[in-house]
Scaffold this motif. Sequence first.
Motif, PDB file in Angstrom:
ATOM      1  N   ARG A 263       0.809  -1.223   0.000  1.00 46.87           N
ATOM      2  CA  ARG A 263       0.000   0.000   0.000  1.00 46.87           C
ATOM      3  C   ARG A 263       0.845   1.278   0.000  1.00 46.87           C
ATOM      4  N   ASP A 264       1.764   1.388   0.956  1.00 43.06           N
ATOM      5  CA  ASP A 264       2.528   2.634   1.069  1.00 43.06           C
ATOM      6  C   ASP A 264       3.496   2.827  -0.091  1.00 43.06           C
ATOM      7  N   VAL A 265       4.081   1.727  -0.575  1.00 44.19           N
ATOM      8  CA  VAL A 265       4.970   1.847  -1.731  1.00 44.19           C
ATOM      9  C   VAL A 265       4.177   2.312  -2.946  1.00 44.19           C
ATOM     10  N   PHE A 266       2.983   1.762  -3.121  1.00 45.87           N
ATOM     11  CA  PHE A 266       2.141   2.214  -4.230  1.00 45.87           C
ATOM     12  C   PHE A 266       1.808   3.695  -4.090  1.00 45.87           C
ATOM     13  N   GLU A 267       1.473   4.122  -2.886  1.00 48.59           N
ATOM     14  CA  GLU A 267       1.144   5.531  -2.673  1.00 48.59           C
ATOM     15  C   GLU A 267       2.328   6.429  -3.021  1.00 48.59           C
ATOM     16  N   GLY A 268       3.531   5.994  -2.673  1.00 44.25           N
ATOM     17  CA  GLY A 268       4.720   6.777  -3.016  1.00 44.25           C
ATOM     18  C   GLY A 268       4.942   6.855  -4.518  1.00 44.25           C
ATOM     19  N   PHE A 269       4.796   5.706  -5.199  1.00 39.52           N
ATOM     20  CA  PHE A 269       4.944   5.691  -6.651  1.00 39.52           C
ATOM     21  C   PHE A 269       3.874   6.554  -7.309  1.00 39.52           C
ATOM     22  N   GLU A 270       2.644   6.419  -6.820  1.00 41.54           N
ATOM     23  CA  GLU A 270       1.542   7.184  -7.405  1.00 41.54           C
ATOM     24  C   GLU A 270       1.762   8.684  -7.249  1.00 41.54           C
ATOM     25  N   LYS A 271       2.266   9.097  -6.090  1.00 40.60           N
ATOM     26  CA  LYS A 271       2.541  10.524  -5.874  1.00 40.60           C
ATOM     27  C   LYS A 271       3.609  11.024  -6.843  1.00 40.60           C
ATOM     28  N   ALA A 272       4.655  10.215  -7.023  1.00 42.45           N
ATOM     29  CA  ALA A 272       5.712  10.607  -7.953  1.00 42.45           C
ATOM     30  C   ALA A 272       5.163  10.739  -9.370  1.00 42.45           C
ATOM     31  N   ILE A 273       4.286   9.830  -9.767  1.00 43.20           N
ATOM     32  CA  ILE A 273       3.673   9.900 -11.100  1.00 43.20           C
ATOM     33  C   ILE A 273       2.796  11.136 -11.220  1.00 43.20           C
ATOM     34  N   THR A 274       1.992  11.411 -10.186  1.00 37.39           N
ATOM     35  CA  THR A 274       1.096  12.573 -10.204  1.00 37.39           C
ATOM     36  C   THR A 274       1.884  13.873 -10.276  1.00 37.39           C
ATOM     37  N   ASP A 275       2.951  13.981  -9.494  1.00 34.04           N
ATOM     38  CA  ASP A 275       3.792  15.181  -9.528  1.00 34.04           C
ATOM     39  C   ASP A 275       4.424  15.366 -10.897  1.00 34.04           C
ATOM     40  N   ARG A 276       4.864  14.266 -11.480  1.00 34.76           N
ATOM     41  CA  ARG A 276       5.479  14.311 -12.810  1.00 34.76           C
ATOM     42  C   ARG A 276       4.470  14.787 -13.848  1.00 34.76           C
ATOM     43  N   GLU A 277       3.258  14.266 -13.758  1.00 34.69           N
ATOM     44  CA  GLU A 277       2.209  14.664 -14.700  1.00 34.69           C
ATOM     45  C   GLU A 277       1.846  16.136 -14.528  1.00 34.69           C
ATOM     46  N   ALA A 278       1.832  16.607 -13.287  1.00 29.69           N
ATOM     47  CA  ALA A 278       1.500  18.011 -13.027  1.00 29.69           C
ATOM     48  C   ALA A 278       2.534  18.948 -13.641  1.00 29.69           C
ATOM     49  N   ARG A 279       3.764  18.495 -13.719  1.00 29.56           N
ATOM     50  CA  ARG A 279       4.825  19.308 -14.333  1.00 29.56           C
ATOM     51  C   ARG A 279       4.872  19.151 -15.849  1.00 29.56           C
ATOM     52  N   GLY A 280       4.054  18.252 -16.364  1.00 31.33           N
ATOM     53  CA  GLY A 280       4.035  18.027 -17.804  1.00 31.33           C
ATOM     54  C   GLY A 280       5.209  17.208 -18.297  1.00 31.33           C
ATOM     55  N   GLU A 281       5.850  16.475 -17.401  1.00 34.24           N
ATOM     56  CA  GLU A 281       7.021  15.685 -17.770  1.00 34.24           C
ATOM     57  C   GLU A 281       6.620  14.277 -18.205  1.00 34.24           C
ATOM     58  N   LYS A 282       7.440  13.716 -19.068  1.00 35.05           N
ATOM     59  CA  LYS A 282       7.233  12.343 -19.527  1.00 35.05           C
ATOM     60  C   LYS A 282       8.546  11.573 -19.443  1.00 35.05           C
ATOM     61  N   VAL A 283       8.441  10.310 -19.039  1.00 37.06           N
ATOM     62  CA  VAL A 283       9.627   9.455 -18.936  1.00 37.06           C
ATOM     63  C   VAL A 283       9.603   8.437 -20.066  1.00 37.06           C
ATOM     64  N   GLU A 284      10.710   8.360 -20.780  1.00 32.82           N
ATOM     65  CA  GLU A 284      10.856   7.353 -21.829  1.00 32.82           C
ATOM     66  C   GLU A 284      11.847   6.309 -21.327  1.00 32.82           C
ATOM     67  N   THR A 285      11.400   5.074 -21.224  1.00 29.75           N
ATOM     68  CA  THR A 285      12.265   4.015 -20.716  1.00 29.75           C
ATOM     69  C   THR A 285      12.212   2.803 -21.631  1.00 29.75           C
ATOM     70  N   THR A 286      13.373   2.341 -22.037  1.00 27.80           N
ATOM     71  CA  THR A 286      13.497   1.090 -22.778  1.00 27.80           C
ATOM     72  C   THR A 286      14.249   0.104 -21.905  1.00 27.80           C
ATOM     73  N   PHE A 287      13.615  -1.009 -21.599  1.00 30.03           N
ATOM     74  CA  PHE A 287      14.242  -2.021 -20.756  1.00 30.03           C
ATOM     75  C   PHE A 287      15.108  -2.900 -21.644  1.00 30.03           C
ATOM     76  N   VAL A 288      16.410  -2.872 -21.414  1.00 31.02           N
ATOM     77  CA  VAL A 288      17.332  -3.627 -22.261  1.00 31.02           C
ATOM     78  C   VAL A 288      17.525  -5.047 -21.747  1.00 31.02           C
ATOM     79  N   SER A 289      17.876  -5.184 -20.460  1.00 29.88           N
ATOM     80  CA  SER A 289      18.129  -6.526 -19.925  1.00 29.88           C
ATOM     81  C   SER A 289      18.253  -6.490 -18.406  1.00 29.88           C
ATOM     82  N   ILE A 290      18.100  -7.661 -17.811  1.00 31.78           N
ATOM     83  CA  ILE A 290      18.488  -7.873 -16.419  1.00 31.78           C
ATOM     84  C   ILE A 290      19.712  -8.779 -16.460  1.00 31.78           C
ATOM     85  N   ASP A 291      20.859  -8.228 -16.105  1.00 30.36           N
ATOM     86  CA  ASP A 291      22.098  -8.985 -16.182  1.00 30.36           C
ATOM     87  C   ASP A 291      22.270  -9.943 -15.006  1.00 30.36           C
ATOM     88  N   ASP A 292      21.659  -9.590 -13.871  1.00 28.07           N
ATOM     89  CA  ASP A 292      21.786 -10.466 -12.709  1.00 28.07           C
ATOM     90  C   ASP A 292      20.681 -10.150 -11.711  1.00 28.07           C
TER      91      ASP A 292
END
Length: 238
Positions: free
Chosen positions: A138-167
């Motif tokens: 619950r609390d981790v989700f709330e933290g992530f959600e707040k970060a997403i909401t703040d980012r959206e309020a600033r009009g920012e967008k994150v572009e992420t390409t997942f390449v690999s998990i090496d370990d």
Amino acid sequence: MQDTFDITTIVFLALAVFVIWRLRSVLGQRTGNERPPQDPFARREQAKQPGEDNVVRLPGAANDRGAMAEVGAQARPDRWAGVAEPGSPTARGFDAIAAVEPQFDARSFLEGARLAYEMIVTSFAAGDRKALKGLLSRDVFEGFEKAITDREARGEKVETTFVSIDDAKVEQVEVRGKAAQITVRFLSKLITATRDKDGKVIDGDPETVADVVDVWTFSRTLGARDPNWLLVATESGQ
């Protein structure tokens, strides 16, 4: 052309269903009873234990014949081969989990953790709250959600390409009562960049593959029917 489209669609739908099934079968779904750290980007010294409301007996418990065979297997020194050294604190932690849930498989857990890691990273970048909610406490989700909401309020967008998990390596296993926590260190490669509302890159690099180290802790109440391993703490590693 229509037949080709239909076949391709069916194949991708089947792959999507398989990935979701693997995540739920290993890491499970969110119960909403957990009490994790407040800051999703800084791991607490000790995450709070998940609640134990409505806990039911796990099918295949120690009094079942199939589970008794697993109890015998638990004594094998090579049971955790490839995941933990025999006699190590990590192996003893796995033994403590297996004492309550004899069918626990550390390798299957790591497989699910890798899938969850990729899904959480990409879902956070995309702002997909629905996907995140089923994998975070619950609390981790709330933290992530707040970060997403703040980012959206600033009009920012994150572009992420997942390449690999090496370990992906288990660093610590802790069992207190029926509350189990497994901490995993992930070494991954990502291409990530944050753009402001005008499209200007303000963080990261859309052309560079970056090495990323994350230390994540998953928690679960042992003995519950569903395998509800949830992300309860995160930390940037070195």
